[in-house]
Design a protein around this motif. Structure first.
Motif, PDB file in Angstrom:
ATOM      1  N   ARG A 109       0.837  -1.205   0.000  1.00 48.05           N
ATOM      2  CA  ARG A 109       0.000   0.000   0.000  1.00 48.05           C
ATOM      3  C   ARG A 109       0.875   1.261   0.000  1.00 48.05           C
ATOM      4  NH1 ARG A 109      -5.415  -0.356   1.127  1.00 48.05           N
ATOM      5  NH2 ARG A 109      -6.213  -2.340   1.948  1.00 48.05           N
ATOM      6  N   LYS A 110       1.920   1.253   0.832  1.00 51.69           N
ATOM      7  CA  LYS A 110       2.789   2.425   0.919  1.00 51.69           C
ATOM      8  C   LYS A 110       3.474   2.697  -0.409  1.00 51.69           C
ATOM      9  CE  LYS A 110       6.484   4.507   3.672  1.00 51.69           C
ATOM     10  NZ  LYS A 110       7.407   4.329   4.819  1.00 51.69           N
ATOM     11  N   GLU A 111       3.908   1.612  -1.094  1.00 53.41           N
ATOM     12  CA  GLU A 111       4.578   1.771  -2.388  1.00 53.41           C
ATOM     13  C   GLU A 111       3.622   2.384  -3.414  1.00 53.41           C
ATOM     14  OE1 GLU A 111       5.705   0.983  -6.411  1.00 53.41           O
ATOM     15  OE2 GLU A 111       4.101  -0.135  -5.410  1.00 53.41           O
ATOM     16  N   ARG A 112       2.384   1.907  -3.439  1.00 52.16           N
ATOM     17  CA  ARG A 112       1.407   2.449  -4.381  1.00 52.16           C
ATOM     18  C   ARG A 112       1.028   3.888  -4.029  1.00 52.16           C
ATOM     19  NH1 ARG A 112       3.013  -1.151  -7.024  1.00 52.16           N
ATOM     20  NH2 ARG A 112       1.768  -2.703  -8.174  1.00 52.16           N
ATOM     21  N   LEU A 113       0.890   4.183  -2.750  1.00 50.81           N
ATOM     22  CA  LEU A 113       0.609   5.562  -2.346  1.00 50.81           C
ATOM     23  C   LEU A 113       1.772   6.478  -2.710  1.00 50.81           C
ATOM     24  CD1 LEU A 113      -1.070   4.953   1.141  1.00 50.81           C
ATOM     25  CD2 LEU A 113      -2.193   5.699  -0.971  1.00 50.81           C
ATOM     26  N   GLY A 114       2.994   5.924  -2.656  1.00 49.53           N
ATOM     27  CA  GLY A 114       4.154   6.693  -3.104  1.00 49.53           C
ATOM     28  C   GLY A 114       4.057   7.029  -4.580  1.00 49.53           C
ATOM     29  N   GLY A 115       3.509   6.095  -5.360  1.00 51.00           N
ATOM     30  CA  GLY A 115       3.290   6.367  -6.782  1.00 51.00           C
ATOM     31  C   GLY A 115       2.310   7.503  -6.988  1.00 51.00           C
ATOM     32  N   PHE A 116       1.242   7.516  -6.195  1.00 52.17           N
ATOM     33  CA  PHE A 116       0.278   8.613  -6.283  1.00 52.17           C
ATOM     34  C   PHE A 116       0.933   9.943  -5.904  1.00 52.17           C
ATOM     35  CE2 PHE A 116      -3.162   5.310  -5.507  1.00 52.17           C
ATOM     36  CZ  PHE A 116      -3.660   5.382  -6.798  1.00 52.17           C
ATOM     37  N   ALA A 117       1.774   9.908  -4.874  1.00 52.99           N
ATOM     38  CA  ALA A 117       2.451  11.134  -4.440  1.00 52.99           C
ATOM     39  C   ALA A 117       3.351  11.681  -5.546  1.00 52.99           C
ATOM     40  CB  ALA A 117       3.264  10.861  -3.170  1.00 52.99           C
ATOM     41  N   GLN A 118       4.052  10.785  -6.243  1.00 60.39           N
ATOM     42  CA  GLN A 118       4.903  11.228  -7.348  1.00 60.39           C
ATOM     43  C   GLN A 118       4.092  11.822  -8.485  1.00 60.39           C
ATOM     44  OE1 GLN A 118       8.276  11.436  -7.379  1.00 60.39           O
ATOM     45  NE2 GLN A 118       8.074  10.811  -5.238  1.00 60.39           N
ATOM     46  N   ARG A 119       2.942  11.237  -8.774  1.00 62.55           N
ATOM     47  CA  ARG A 119       2.068  11.787  -9.811  1.00 62.55           C
ATOM     48  C   ARG A 119       1.573  13.170  -9.395  1.00 62.55           C
ATOM     49  NH1 ARG A 119       2.051  12.125 -13.698  1.00 62.55           N
ATOM     50  NH2 ARG A 119      -0.121  12.077 -14.389  1.00 62.55           N
ATOM     51  N   LEU A 120       1.252  13.325  -8.114  1.00 62.06           N
ATOM     52  CA  LEU A 120       0.788  14.612  -7.610  1.00 62.06           C
ATOM     53  C   LEU A 120       1.868  15.677  -7.788  1.00 62.06           C
ATOM     54  CD1 LEU A 120      -1.937  15.320  -6.270  1.00 62.06           C
ATOM     55  CD2 LEU A 120      -0.782  15.198  -4.058  1.00 62.06           C
ATOM     56  N   LYS A 121       3.110  15.299  -7.502  1.00 61.00           N
ATOM     57  CA  LYS A 121       4.227  16.223  -7.695  1.00 61.00           C
ATOM     58  C   LYS A 121       4.413  16.564  -9.167  1.00 61.00           C
ATOM     59  CE  LYS A 121       6.807  14.589  -3.644  1.00 61.00           C
ATOM     60  NZ  LYS A 121       8.025  13.856  -3.175  1.00 61.00           N
ATOM     61  N   ALA A 122       4.311  15.550 -10.033  1.00 61.11           N
ATOM     62  CA  ALA A 122       4.495  15.779 -11.465  1.00 61.11           C
ATOM     63  C   ALA A 122       3.436  16.714 -12.018  1.00 61.11           C
ATOM     64  CB  ALA A 122       4.454  14.443 -12.210  1.00 61.11           C
ATOM     65  N   LEU A 123       2.248  16.691 -11.442  1.00 62.70           N
ATOM     66  CA  LEU A 123       1.159  17.563 -11.894  1.00 62.70           C
ATOM     67  C   LEU A 123       1.231  18.948 -11.257  1.00 62.70           C
ATOM     68  CD1 LEU A 123      -1.772  14.984 -11.700  1.00 62.70           C
ATOM     69  CD2 LEU A 123      -0.845  16.007 -13.798  1.00 62.70           C
ATOM     70  N   GLY A 124       2.190  19.152 -10.364  1.00 61.18           N
ATOM     71  CA  GLY A 124       2.328  20.442  -9.690  1.00 61.18           C
ATOM     72  C   GLY A 124       1.239  20.696  -8.668  1.00 61.18           C
ATOM     73  N   LEU A 125       0.651  19.619  -8.126  1.00 63.85           N
ATOM     74  CA  LEU A 125      -0.456  19.755  -7.192  1.00 63.85           C
ATOM     75  C   LEU A 125      -0.083  19.372  -5.766  1.00 63.85           C
ATOM     76  CD1 LEU A 125      -3.352  18.305  -9.406  1.00 63.85           C
ATOM     77  CD2 LEU A 125      -2.865  20.698  -8.887  1.00 63.85           C
ATOM     78  N   ALA A 126       1.172  19.001  -5.538  1.00 61.53           N
ATOM     79  CA  ALA A 126       1.619  18.694  -4.184  1.00 61.53           C
ATOM     80  C   ALA A 126       1.951  20.012  -3.468  1.00 61.53           C
ATOM     81  CB  ALA A 126       2.837  17.780  -4.215  1.00 61.53           C
ATOM     82  N   ARG A 127       1.314  20.237  -2.330  1.00 63.86           N
ATOM     83  CA  ARG A 127       1.499  21.505  -1.621  1.00 63.86           C
ATOM     84  C   ARG A 127       1.898  21.249  -0.173  1.00 63.86           C
ATOM     85  NH1 ARG A 127      -3.746  25.110  -3.584  1.00 63.86           N
ATOM     86  NH2 ARG A 127      -3.311  25.007  -5.826  1.00 63.86           N
ATOM     87  N   PRO A 128       2.636  22.183   0.411  1.00 59.74           N
ATOM     88  CA  PRO A 128       2.968  22.051   1.840  1.00 59.74           C
ATOM     89  C   PRO A 128       1.739  22.318   2.682  1.00 59.74           C
ATOM     90  CG  PRO A 128       3.736  24.156   1.028  1.00 59.74           C
ATOM     91  CD  PRO A 128       3.227  23.394  -0.174  1.00 59.74           C
ATOM     92  N   PRO A 129       1.744  21.842   3.933  1.00 51.56           N
ATOM     93  CA  PRO A 129       0.588  22.101   4.806  1.00 51.56           C
ATOM     94  C   PRO A 129       0.486  23.579   5.161  1.00 51.56           C
ATOM     95  CG  PRO A 129       2.367  21.108   6.056  1.00 51.56           C
ATOM     96  CD  PRO A 129       2.770  21.062   4.611  1.00 51.56           C
ATOM     97  N   ALA A 130      -0.713  23.987   5.478  1.00 56.76           N
ATOM     98  CA  ALA A 130      -0.920  25.375   5.949  1.00 56.76           C
ATOM     99  C   ALA A 130      -0.213  25.566   7.264  1.00 56.76           C
ATOM    100  CB  ALA A 130      -2.402  25.660   6.083  1.00 56.76           C
ATOM    101  N   PRO A 131       0.369  26.722   7.484  1.00 57.81           N
ATOM    102  CA  PRO A 131       1.082  26.978   8.749  1.00 57.81           C
ATOM    103  C   PRO A 131       0.100  27.018   9.927  1.00 57.81           C
ATOM    104  CG  PRO A 131       0.899  28.998   7.469  1.00 57.81           C
ATOM    105  CD  PRO A 131       0.426  27.885   6.594  1.00 57.81           C
TER     106      PRO A 131
END
Length: 331
Positions: A309-331
């Motif tokens: 599960r973690k490996e597949r979720l890592g794949g989703f995270a990489q796709r999110l980064k590639a799409l420019g949609l990965a954001r840091p948390p709100a302060p």
């Protein structure tokens, strides 16, 4: 990079159109010599214009790929040098010297049959011959091929020089060793071959035809705008299936979810096209409901499910980064 790598298969492409040029790029990039065979008798000047056009398009394609950061553009001249365009009158010599031949002419059954009947006697018996047809079944063509045991379909997805997948469809007479040999060659040049039975639509076209027609139907029904439907497919449907296979996704959520969702859609939309196939209900009866049961369409017995599960979720995270949609948390 050397201009020609030793002991590599020589490739011939029947037809100098889009598919032949795309396949030429792929194999020349991987170090193979490629003969792109023109299949029309032309005056010398006309043939030279065609040859120049083929090389110009290949150069343009390689320049685009280099500009995208896929390789160092200084290799382009050496890659182009591996591709030669062969006049119709000279194709016999090129075919006699080939290890693998790909046919890439228009999707006209009789035209393909006529071509195979004419050229297969020119090709050594041990040479693999493959049609790149996207619509015609292998055994509708194999009867025109001399030594049909070395013949199969190899369906490339456009653009051939970027899409990794190649669908291999052997015929009734195709030797398993031939399918494996072509599959191994494709893997060596960086492609991802799969083998499927000789059925209309192969794998990807059969699934994507359903998806495309359903998307068009939703526009017709006023479900959403074309732009919003495409946005939903890019950031939802496509996002998921760039990481998980479709059958893997059924297992991920559970086959029972698909079963009940299918029943609801059949009733709500009053259309049997949403009905689940019998295998879904049979899997439920057999306890093959997916990841939770450690077996579904795929077998998860003995697998570290948490790590998976973690490996597949890592794949989703990489796709999110590639799409420019990965954001840091709100302060």
């Amino acid at each position: 990079m050397s201009e020609t790598l030793p002991n590599l298969e020589k490739i011939a492409c029947l037809g100098a159109g889009r598919m032949g040029r795309g396949i030429a790029v792929v194999f020349a990039y991987a170090g193979h010599e490629v003969a792109v065979c023109d299949l029309k008798a032309r005056p010398e000047a006309d043939f030279q214009r065609l040859a120049d056009e083929v090389h110009a398009e290949i150069k343009d394609t390689l320049q685009i790929l280099a500009s995208l950061g896929l390789f160092d553009g200084t290799h382009i001249p050496a890659i182009i040098k591996r591709v030669r365009v062969v006049a119709d009158a000279d194709k016999a010599a090129a075919l006699a010297d080939s290890d693998v031949v790909f046919e890439g002419i228009p999707e006209v059954l009789e035209m393909k049959r006529e071509l195979f009947a004419k050229v297969s006697p020119l090709v050594p018996p041990q040479t693999i011959i493959a049609s790149t047809t996207s619509t015609i079944l292998v055994d509708d063509l194999s009867g025109s091929v001399e030594h049909p045991e070395r013949f199969l379909n190899a369906h490339w997805l456009n653009p051939a020089f970027l899409v990794p997948l190649v669908e291999l469809s052997p015929g009734a007479k195709t030797l398993p060793a031939i399918t494996k040999k072509l599959s191994d060659l494709l893997e060596r040049i960086g492609k991802v071959p799969v083998t499927c039975a000789a059925r209309p639509g192969y794998i990807v076209p059969r699934i994507q035809t359903l998806a495309m027609n359903e998307a068009a139907r939703m526009v017709e029904e006023g479900v959403a705008t074309a732009a919003d439907i495409d946005k939903a497919l890019k950031y939802g449907f496509g996002f998921r299936f760039s990481v998980l296979g479709v059958l893997e996704f059924i297992d991920w959520g559970g086959g029972d979810i698909l079963y009940y969702a299918s029943r609801y859609l059949v009733n709500a939309l009053d259309n049997d096209r949403y009905a689940a196939p019998p295998i879904i209900e049979q899997n439920m009866k057999d306890g093959r409901t997916g990841l939770r049961a450690a077996r579904g369409f795929l077998d998860y017995e003995g697998m570290d499910i948490d790590a998976y599960r973690k490996e597949r979720l890592g794949g989703f995270a990489q796709r999110l980064k590639a799409l420019g949609l990965a954001r840091p948390p709100a302060p």
